[in-house]
Enzyme design. Structure first.
Site, PDB file in Angstrom:
ATOM      1  N   TYR A  11       0.855  -1.100  -0.179  1.00 55.90           N
ATOM      2  CA  TYR A  11      -0.267  -0.098   0.182  1.00 55.90           C
ATOM      3  C   TYR A  11       0.812   1.527  -0.369  1.00 55.90           C
ATOM      4  CZ  TYR A  11      -3.262   3.654   2.016  1.00 55.90           C
ATOM      5  OH  TYR A  11      -4.286   4.069   1.960  1.00 55.90           O
ATOM      6  N   ASN A  35       1.237  -9.755   0.812  1.00 53.19           N
ATOM      7  CA  ASN A  35       0.322  -9.204   0.734  1.00 53.19           C
ATOM      8  C   ASN A  35      -0.158  -7.760  -0.455  1.00 53.19           C
ATOM      9  OD1 ASN A  35      -1.817  -8.306   2.034  1.00 53.19           O
ATOM     10  ND2 ASN A  35      -1.404  -6.848   3.092  1.00 53.19           N
ATOM     11  N   ASP A  58      11.849 -12.959  -0.602  1.00 54.30           N
ATOM     12  CA  ASP A  58      11.229 -13.351   0.778  1.00 54.30           C
ATOM     13  C   ASP A  58      12.959 -12.179   1.005  1.00 54.30           C
ATOM     14  OD1 ASP A  58      10.904 -12.993   3.592  1.00 54.30           O
ATOM     15  OD2 ASP A  58       8.986 -14.258   2.493  1.00 54.30           O
ATOM     16  N   SER A 124       6.212   3.411  13.438  1.00 57.94           N
ATOM     17  CA  SER A 124       4.256   3.635  13.960  1.00 57.94           C
ATOM     18  C   SER A 124       4.116   4.660  14.589  1.00 57.94           C
ATOM     19  CB  SER A 124       3.925   2.652  13.765  1.00 57.94           C
ATOM     20  OG  SER A 124       2.839   2.387  14.241  1.00 57.94           O
ATOM     21  N   TYR A 149       3.131  -6.424  17.454  1.00 63.02           N
ATOM     22  CA  TYR A 149       3.840  -5.488  16.080  1.00 63.02           C
ATOM     23  C   TYR A 149       4.128  -4.350  16.728  1.00 63.02           C
ATOM     24  CZ  TYR A 149       2.462  -2.412  12.685  1.00 63.02           C
ATOM     25  OH  TYR A 149       3.232  -0.796  11.824  1.00 63.02           O
ATOM     26  N   LYS A 153       8.520  -2.712  15.584  1.00 63.70           N
ATOM     27  CA  LYS A 153       8.680  -1.472  15.455  1.00 63.70           C
ATOM     28  C   LYS A 153       9.476  -0.710  15.970  1.00 63.70           C
ATOM     29  CE  LYS A 153       6.791  -1.026  11.535  1.00 63.70           C
ATOM     30  NZ  LYS A 153       7.393  -1.510  10.756  1.00 63.70           N
ATOM     31  N   TYR A 177       4.994   6.642  11.233  1.00 65.71           N
ATOM     32  CA  TYR A 177       3.630   7.189  10.609  1.00 65.71           C
ATOM     33  C   TYR A 177       2.305   7.308  11.576  1.00 65.71           C
ATOM     34  CZ  TYR A 177       5.662   4.942   6.683  1.00 65.71           C
ATOM     35  OH  TYR A 177       6.811   4.573   5.696  1.00 65.71           O
ATOM     36  N   ASN A 199      -9.181  -1.941  10.321  1.00 67.12           N
ATOM     37  CA  ASN A 199      -8.739  -0.846  10.481  1.00 67.12           C
ATOM     38  C   ASN A 199     -10.057   0.512   9.968  1.00 67.12           C
ATOM     39  OD1 ASN A 199      -5.351  -1.462   9.477  1.00 67.12           O
ATOM     40  ND2 ASN A 199      -5.947  -0.234  10.837  1.00 67.12           N
ATOM     41  N   ARG A 292     -12.859  -1.177  21.842  1.00 66.71           N
ATOM     42  CA  ARG A 292     -11.457  -2.184  21.931  1.00 66.71           C
ATOM     43  C   ARG A 292     -11.026  -1.996  22.300  1.00 66.71           C
ATOM     44  NH1 ARG A 292      -9.449  -2.100  15.493  1.00 66.71           N
ATOM     45  NH2 ARG A 292      -8.220  -0.218  16.372  1.00 66.71           N
ATOM     46  N   GLY A 294      -6.970  -2.160  24.312  1.00 68.56           N
ATOM     47  CA  GLY A 294      -6.112  -1.651  23.598  1.00 68.56           C
ATOM     48  C   GLY A 294      -6.076  -0.305  23.195  1.00 68.56           C
TER      49      GLY A 294
HETATM   50  P1  NAD Z   1       1.402  -3.232   2.911  1.00 72.73           P
HETATM   51  O1  NAD Z   1       1.165  -5.142   3.454  1.00 72.73           O
HETATM   52  O2  NAD Z   1       0.152  -2.814   2.028  1.00 72.73           O
HETATM   53  O3  NAD Z   1       2.440  -3.613   2.056  1.00 72.73           O
HETATM   54  C1  NAD Z   1       3.979  -4.229   3.198  1.00 72.73           C
HETATM   55  C2  NAD Z   1       4.229  -5.435   1.549  1.00 72.73           C
HETATM   56  O4  NAD Z   1       5.836  -5.974   2.623  1.00 72.73           O
HETATM   57  C3  NAD Z   1       3.441  -6.485   1.402  1.00 72.73           C
HETATM   58  O5  NAD Z   1       3.558  -6.128  -0.090  1.00 72.73           O
HETATM   59  C4  NAD Z   1       3.694  -7.447   1.577  1.00 72.73           C
HETATM   60  O6  NAD Z   1       4.084  -8.482   0.431  1.00 72.73           O
HETATM   61  C5  NAD Z   1       5.644  -7.027   1.955  1.00 72.73           C
HETATM   62  N1  NAD Z   1       6.141  -8.360   2.823  1.00 72.73           N
HETATM   63  C6  NAD Z   1       5.527  -8.132   3.851  1.00 72.73           C
HETATM   64  N2  NAD Z   1       7.090  -9.688   4.551  1.00 72.73           N
HETATM   65  C7  NAD Z   1       7.141  -9.752   3.309  1.00 72.73           C
HETATM   66  C8  NAD Z   1       8.849 -10.444   3.270  1.00 72.73           C
HETATM   67  N3  NAD Z   1       9.068 -11.360   4.297  1.00 72.73           N
HETATM   68  N4  NAD Z   1       9.348 -10.322   2.246  1.00 72.73           N
HETATM   69  C9  NAD Z   1       9.436  -9.419   1.184  1.00 72.73           C
HETATM   70  N5  NAD Z   1       8.439  -8.934   1.279  1.00 72.73           N
HETATM   71  C10 NAD Z   1       7.615  -9.012   2.224  1.00 72.73           C
HETATM   72  O7  NAD Z   1       2.047  -2.726   4.912  1.00 72.73           O
HETATM   73  P2  NAD Z   1       1.073  -1.205   4.263  1.00 72.73           P
HETATM   74  O8  NAD Z   1       0.014  -0.166   4.506  1.00 72.73           O
HETATM   75  O9  NAD Z   1       1.891  -0.864   3.346  1.00 72.73           O
HETATM   76  O10 NAD Z   1       2.877  -0.632   5.118  1.00 72.73           O
HETATM   77  C11 NAD Z   1       4.378  -0.484   4.649  1.00 72.73           C
HETATM   78  C12 NAD Z   1       5.491  -0.505   6.453  1.00 72.73           C
HETATM   79  O11 NAD Z   1       4.535   0.583   6.882  1.00 72.73           O
HETATM   80  C13 NAD Z   1       4.883  -1.515   7.567  1.00 72.73           C
HETATM   81  O12 NAD Z   1       6.162  -1.733   8.019  1.00 72.73           O
HETATM   82  C14 NAD Z   1       4.232  -0.571   7.829  1.00 72.73           C
HETATM   83  O13 NAD Z   1       4.285  -1.980   9.280  1.00 72.73           O
HETATM   84  C15 NAD Z   1       4.284   0.281   8.312  1.00 72.73           C
HETATM   85  N6  NAD Z   1       3.414   1.176   9.206  1.00 72.73           N
HETATM   86  C16 NAD Z   1       1.631   0.585   7.926  1.00 72.73           C
HETATM   87  C17 NAD Z   1       0.800   1.567   8.789  1.00 72.73           C
HETATM   88  C18 NAD Z   1      -0.696   1.695   8.021  1.00 72.73           C
HETATM   89  O14 NAD Z   1      -1.594   2.026   8.647  1.00 72.73           O
HETATM   90  N7  NAD Z   1      -0.869   0.897   7.046  1.00 72.73           N
HETATM   91  C19 NAD Z   1       1.074   2.444   9.697  1.00 72.73           C
HETATM   92  C20 NAD Z   1       2.211   2.321  10.561  1.00 72.73           C
HETATM   93  C21 NAD Z   1       3.552   1.650  10.058  1.00 72.73           C
HETATM   94  N1  UFG Z   2     -12.539   1.575  14.890  1.00 76.26           N
HETATM   95  C1  UFG Z   2     -14.248   1.380  15.061  1.00 76.26           C
HETATM   96  N2  UFG Z   2     -14.764   0.929  14.440  1.00 76.26           N
HETATM   97  C2  UFG Z   2     -13.740  -0.302  13.415  1.00 76.26           C
HETATM   98  C3  UFG Z   2     -12.630   0.179  13.308  1.00 76.26           C
HETATM   99  C4  UFG Z   2     -11.831   1.359  14.085  1.00 76.26           C
HETATM  100  O1  UFG Z   2     -14.665   2.449  15.700  1.00 76.26           O
HETATM  101  O2  UFG Z   2     -14.450  -1.004  12.836  1.00 76.26           O
HETATM  102  C5  UFG Z   2     -12.308   2.968  16.002  1.00 76.26           C
HETATM  103  C6  UFG Z   2     -11.481   2.359  16.266  1.00 76.26           C
HETATM  104  O3  UFG Z   2     -11.640   2.294  18.004  1.00 76.26           O
HETATM  105  C7  UFG Z   2      -9.953   3.948  16.763  1.00 76.26           C
HETATM  106  C8  UFG Z   2     -10.383   4.946  15.323  1.00 76.26           C
HETATM  107  O4  UFG Z   2     -11.343   3.951  15.011  1.00 76.26           O
HETATM  108  O5  UFG Z   2     -10.611   4.737  17.395  1.00 76.26           O
HETATM  109  C9  UFG Z   2      -9.117   3.803  14.480  1.00 76.26           C
HETATM  110  O6  UFG Z   2      -8.365   2.534  14.053  1.00 76.26           O
HETATM  111  P1  UFG Z   2      -7.528   2.049  13.329  1.00 76.26           P
HETATM  112  O7  UFG Z   2      -7.638   0.463  14.217  1.00 76.26           O
HETATM  113  O8  UFG Z   2      -8.259   2.610  11.413  1.00 76.26           O
HETATM  114  O9  UFG Z   2      -5.828   2.801  13.495  1.00 76.26           O
HETATM  115  P2  UFG Z   2      -5.424   2.376  15.027  1.00 76.26           P
HETATM  116  O10 UFG Z   2      -5.503   4.473  15.337  1.00 76.26           O
HETATM  117  O11 UFG Z   2      -5.687   1.740  15.921  1.00 76.26           O
HETATM  118  O12 UFG Z   2      -4.049   1.604  14.665  1.00 76.26           O
HETATM  119  C10 UFG Z   2      -3.152   2.155  13.247  1.00 76.26           C
HETATM  120  C11 UFG Z   2      -2.866   1.353  12.719  1.00 76.26           C
HETATM  121  C12 UFG Z   2      -1.669   1.069  13.589  1.00 76.26           C
HETATM  122  C13 UFG Z   2      -0.312   1.608  14.008  1.00 76.26           C
HETATM  123  C14 UFG Z   2      -1.713   3.172  14.696  1.00 76.26           C
HETATM  124  C15 UFG Z   2      -0.644   4.378  14.864  1.00 76.26           C
HETATM  125  O13 UFG Z   2      -3.283   0.363  12.220  1.00 76.26           O
HETATM  126  O14 UFG Z   2      -0.997  -0.258  12.900  1.00 76.26           O
HETATM  127  O15 UFG Z   2      -2.817   3.555  13.585  1.00 76.26           O
HETATM  128  O16 UFG Z   2      -0.430   4.899  13.860  1.00 76.26           O
HETATM  129  F1  UFG Z   2      -0.070   1.344  14.922  1.00 76.26           F
END
Ligand code: NAD
Ligand code: UFG
Length: 337
Positions: A11, A35, A58, A124, A149, A153, A177, A199, A292, A294
């Site tokens: 993504y 993914n 990988d 994160s 998770y 990080k 992020y 999410n 929820r 946590g």
């Molecule tokens: P995503 O799952 O869409 O992208 C991650 C990619 O990594 C995927 O394409 C997956 O196939 C690949 N991958 C996973 N394990 C692998 C491995 N062992 N070898 C090679 N490729 C591998 O996730 P995203 O939302 O794009 O997130 C990217 C990064 O940002 C992640 O590290 C995630 O933890 C971090 N992050 C995401 C969010 C969020 O809300 N999306 C928030 C904070 C941090």
């Molecule tokens: N929420 C709902 N209903 C749902 C899903 C979420 O009410 O079905 C609420 C949650 O309680 C929260 C808000 O929407 O108040 C946002 O929830 P998300 O699950 O979208 O996001 P979080 O802030 O819980 O967590 C996200 C990522 C984590 C990351 C964190 C901080 O999932 O990986 O942001 O970057 F660590």
């Protein structure tokens, strides 16, 4: 400059690759497609006119990953690859530590061996835990994480900090992020969650498309504007652009910096739901349910450091985030296949 993007078909990685290619960077993606879809490469090419070099590798496979380093000469790495589902990490912690820690160590080891000294890491806001007052500032450090998770990080941040102490040539930006949402405005790239989304915005998108009946709002008794949880949402295209600024920063500096990437504003669950209703022009049903476990009440970034060190500020607001999410959902009912 030649950038290795791990997780580049995912993504955030795919949006960042588009921005890198548009700015003239050479990009090589390493992704095992766990993914994401190989079709993302076609979409990137449609958007930029360029096809990044791709290895279906990988990062846990050290020999294959070394091959990628042998065959290329990278100037910098953006490390996205990893697992990211908070709830899943609680059920299968070993898998999360294996992929997010052991996989990262393979990468850091090869960067050292092949003298690649610039790295931007996807951290994160979850590393702040529930220890601090908003807005979260980088100087707080990191708190007690609440799930494996988040701990992966935090460990990566510690590991990279130690590597920077040992290697004075290393330049590392740890981007924390906040909540990335939205999609590419073209509708060609976006988030494709596996199964029922955890999410908020991916879940609302499925309510808007009729796949899910209603949104469950997790608690309306928090100390916030309307009682529902408040988060700092950032458009994924803005987040992608922050990576370019971070790469520019790494080539000009040495050492390690933690930098928040968020908008600096908090929106409640109901505010997001109503913004999405505006985007899809229909009411979206919801029910208030229990909190929820946590979850914290409020999370948003202090963005002063990103502005000062990177010159980064968000350009897109909540209306664009919801518009682009809905557009992607409509254009890709079966995901990117
Ligand atoms: P995503 O799952 O869409 O992208 C991650 C990619 O990594 C995927 O394409 C997956 O196939 C690949 N991958 C996973 N394990 C692998 C491995 N062992 N070898 C090679 N490729 C591998 O996730 P995203 O939302 O794009 O997130 C990217 C990064 O940002 C992640 O590290 C995630 O933890 C971090 N992050 C995401 C969010 C969020 O809300 N999306 C928030 C904070 C941090
Ligand atoms: N929420 C709902 N209903 C749902 C899903 C979420 O009410 O079905 C609420 C949650 O309680 C929260 C808000 O929407 O108040 C946002 O929830 P998300 O699950 O979208 O996001 P979080 O802030 O819980 O967590 C996200 C990522 C984590 C990351 C964190 C901080 O999932 O990986 O942001 O970057 F660590």
């Amino acid at each position: 400059m030649h950038i290795l993007v791990t997780g580049g078909t995912g993504y955030i990685g795919s949006h960042t690759t588009v921005e890198l290619l548009n700015q003239g960077y050479q990009v090589t993606i390493v992704d095992n497609l766990y993914n994401s879809s190989i079709k993302v490469l076609d979409r990137i090419e449609r958007l930029t006119g360029k096809r990044p070099q791709f290895y279906q590798t990988d990062i846990l496979d050290l020999l294959s990953l070394e091959n990628v380093f042998k065959e290329n000469n990278f100037d910098a790495v953006i490390h996205f690859a990893g697992y990211k589902a908070v709830g899943e990490s609680v059920s299968i912690p070993i898998t999360y530590y294996q992929n997010n820690i052991a996989g990262s160590l393979n990468l850091y080891q090869l960067m050292a061996k092949y003298n690649v000294d610039n790295i931007v890491f996807s951290s994160s806001a979850t590393v702040y835990g529930d220890n601090f007052q908003v807005p979260f500032k980088e100087e707080y450090g990191s708190g007690d994480t609440t799930n494996p998770y988040g701990t992966t990080k935090k460990f990566n941040e510690i590991i990279l900090t130690d590597i920077a102490k040992a290697n004075s040539k290393l330049s590392c930006v740890l981007l924390r992020y906040f909540n990335p949402i939205g999609a590419h405005p073209s509708g060609l790239l976006g988030e494709v969650p596996n199964g029922i989304p955890n999410n908020l915005v991916p879940y609302i998108a499925k309510v808007a498309s009729g796949e899910l009946e209603y949104l469950r709002v997790f608690g309306d008794d928090y100390d916030t504007i309307d009682g529902t949880g408040v988060r700092d949402y950032i458009h994924v295209v803005d987040l992608a652009k922050a990576h370019l600024k971070a790469i520019e920063y790494t080539v000009k500096h040495r050492g390690i910096e933690v930098i928040n990437v968020g908008s600096g504003f908090g929106y409640s669950v109901l505010e997001i739901l109503h913004a999405y209703e505006k985007a899809c022009q229909k009411p979206l049903p919801y029910k208030i349910v229990a909190r929820r476990p946590g979850d914290i009440a409020t999370c948003y970034a202090d963005t002063a450091k990103a502005k000062k060190l990177l010159g980064f500020e968000c350009e897109l607001g909540i209306d664009e985030m919801c518009r682009d999410s809905y557009n992607f959902t409509k254009m890709n009912p079966d995901g990117i296949e």
